[in-house]
Design a protein around this motif. Sequence first.
Motif, PDB file in Angstrom:
ATOM      1  N   THR B  30      89.858 -72.306 -38.261  1.00  0.00           N
ATOM      2  CA  THR B  30      88.592 -72.632 -36.453  1.00  0.00           C
ATOM      3  C   THR B  30      88.206 -71.229 -36.163  1.00  0.00           C
ATOM      4  N   HIS B  31      89.265 -70.186 -36.304  1.00  0.00           N
ATOM      5  CA  HIS B  31      89.013 -68.722 -36.144  1.00  0.00           C
ATOM      6  C   HIS B  31      88.083 -67.725 -36.515  1.00  0.00           C
ATOM      7  N   THR B  32      87.848 -66.498 -35.956  1.00  0.00           N
ATOM      8  CA  THR B  32      87.337 -65.641 -37.342  1.00  0.00           C
ATOM      9  C   THR B  32      87.053 -64.371 -35.526  1.00  0.00           C
ATOM     10  N   PRO B  33      87.486 -63.237 -36.195  1.00  0.00           N
ATOM     11  CA  PRO B  33      87.390 -62.280 -34.779  1.00  0.00           C
ATOM     12  C   PRO B  33      86.348 -61.820 -34.556  1.00  0.00           C
ATOM     13  N   TYR B 146      77.488 -80.309 -40.201  1.00  0.00           N
ATOM     14  CA  TYR B 146      77.379 -80.381 -41.876  1.00  0.00           C
ATOM     15  C   TYR B 146      78.732 -80.942 -42.960  1.00  0.00           C
ATOM     16  N   GLY B 147      79.908 -80.839 -41.650  1.00  0.00           N
ATOM     17  CA  GLY B 147      80.876 -81.350 -42.547  1.00  0.00           C
ATOM     18  C   GLY B 147      81.899 -80.239 -43.042  1.00  0.00           C
ATOM     19  N   VAL B 148      81.654 -78.589 -42.462  1.00  0.00           N
ATOM     20  CA  VAL B 148      82.317 -77.798 -43.391  1.00  0.00           C
ATOM     21  C   VAL B 148      83.343 -78.037 -42.491  1.00  0.00           C
ATOM     22  N   ASP B 149      83.827 -77.395 -43.268  1.00  0.00           N
ATOM     23  CA  ASP B 149      86.165 -77.640 -42.708  1.00  0.00           C
ATOM     24  C   ASP B 149      86.573 -76.569 -42.554  1.00  0.00           C
ATOM     25  N   ASP B 150      86.051 -75.106 -42.852  1.00  0.00           N
ATOM     26  CA  ASP B 150      86.729 -73.836 -42.943  1.00  0.00           C
ATOM     27  C   ASP B 150      85.845 -72.857 -42.457  1.00  0.00           C
ATOM     28  N   ILE B 151      85.366 -72.441 -41.415  1.00  0.00           N
ATOM     29  CA  ILE B 151      84.790 -71.468 -40.995  1.00  0.00           C
ATOM     30  C   ILE B 151      84.528 -69.809 -41.555  1.00  0.00           C
ATOM     31  N   ARG B 152      85.692 -69.382 -42.550  1.00  0.00           N
ATOM     32  CA  ARG B 152      85.873 -68.429 -43.336  1.00  0.00           C
ATOM     33  C   ARG B 152      84.342 -68.899 -44.428  1.00  0.00           C
ATOM     34  N   GLN B 153      83.751 -69.662 -44.596  1.00  0.00           N
ATOM     35  CA  GLN B 153      82.683 -69.870 -45.480  1.00  0.00           C
ATOM     36  C   GLN B 153      81.722 -69.412 -44.909  1.00  0.00           C
ATOM     37  N   PHE B 154      80.892 -69.633 -44.252  1.00  0.00           N
ATOM     38  CA  PHE B 154      80.168 -68.936 -43.445  1.00  0.00           C
ATOM     39  C   PHE B 154      79.730 -66.967 -44.242  1.00  0.00           C
ATOM     40  N   TYR B 155      81.120 -66.445 -44.050  1.00  0.00           N
ATOM     41  CA  TYR B 155      80.967 -65.195 -44.023  1.00  0.00           C
ATOM     42  C   TYR B 155      81.418 -64.731 -44.869  1.00  0.00           C
ATOM     43  N   GLU B 156      81.755 -65.603 -46.591  1.00  0.00           N
ATOM     44  CA  GLU B 156      82.038 -64.827 -48.411  1.00  0.00           C
ATOM     45  C   GLU B 156      80.761 -64.644 -48.680  1.00  0.00           C
ATOM     46  N   ASN B 157      79.972 -65.013 -48.200  1.00  0.00           N
ATOM     47  CA  ASN B 157      79.032 -64.423 -49.166  1.00  0.00           C
ATOM     48  C   ASN B 157      78.763 -65.437 -50.327  1.00  0.00           C
TER      49      ASN B 157
END
Lengths: 101, 167
Positions: B30-33, B146-157
């Motif tokens: 749930t956290h990214t820098p 949208y039921g996304v459970d990992d915030i990192r998915q937004f930035y992994e392209n």
Amino acid sequence: MKILVSWLRDFVDVPVAPARLAADLHMAGFEVASVEPPPGAATTDDDAVIDLEITANRPDCLSVIGIARDGRWVVGGDPLRALAAQARVTLPSDDATGAVL
Amino acid sequence: MQIRYMETHLPPVRVIAPGRVYRRDNLDLTHTPMFQQVEGLVVGDRVTMGDLKGTIIGCLRELFGPETRVMFRPSFFPYTEPSADVFIGCRSCGGAGCAVCKRTGWLEVLGCGMVHPAVFEAVGYDPPVTGFAFGIGIERLAMLLYGVDDIRQFYENDLRFLEQFPV
């Protein structure tokens, strides 16, 4: 910051169960991270360790007496008077201290 | 953003300012820098906490449905007084308590408050001007919607993820 409910009781009356106290402090702006039984106890019915997150604007509540004082609307009694009694200090008249509490 | 706008414009003010936010933080679910935040600022004559609550509740019910329960809890931010954290009733368990809401029944969605008078003083606004401000992390919001459970998915392209959100 962790607060022991029985320690709070040295200063003020806590007429509610620790879980209810934690819930009230939570909604008063002291976010509760956890409520756990004190060491050696199985339940939080009588006493509890409440882990509070104190925001940066409330350094006055980084102490048991601070929480006792701020929590007077949920607990009863007069924390500064109780503290004075423990320290064997005589406070001025009720009217005078009432103004600063 | 809000300060710069107020420095160059007179009230009344209504601003929405989306942008990237950088802070020291450890990567986890749930956290990214770095994340995106949408900030809002409303300034005018006699803008009240009631206006703030009405705006926030209306906005959240538009997003999450008209039955959404909304809770304001006092909090602290340096530039607003009073400040509040805003929660919605957990969508996974309906408020009963589950892993998603850490058994509290509530999900934190944003922070808000009434603009601190010192802020108005700093930008040269005179009383009785008042205002409210809020900030929403949009990844957090998108995760809930949208039921996304990992915030990192937004930035992994990862295309398998990205293509689920057609422009």
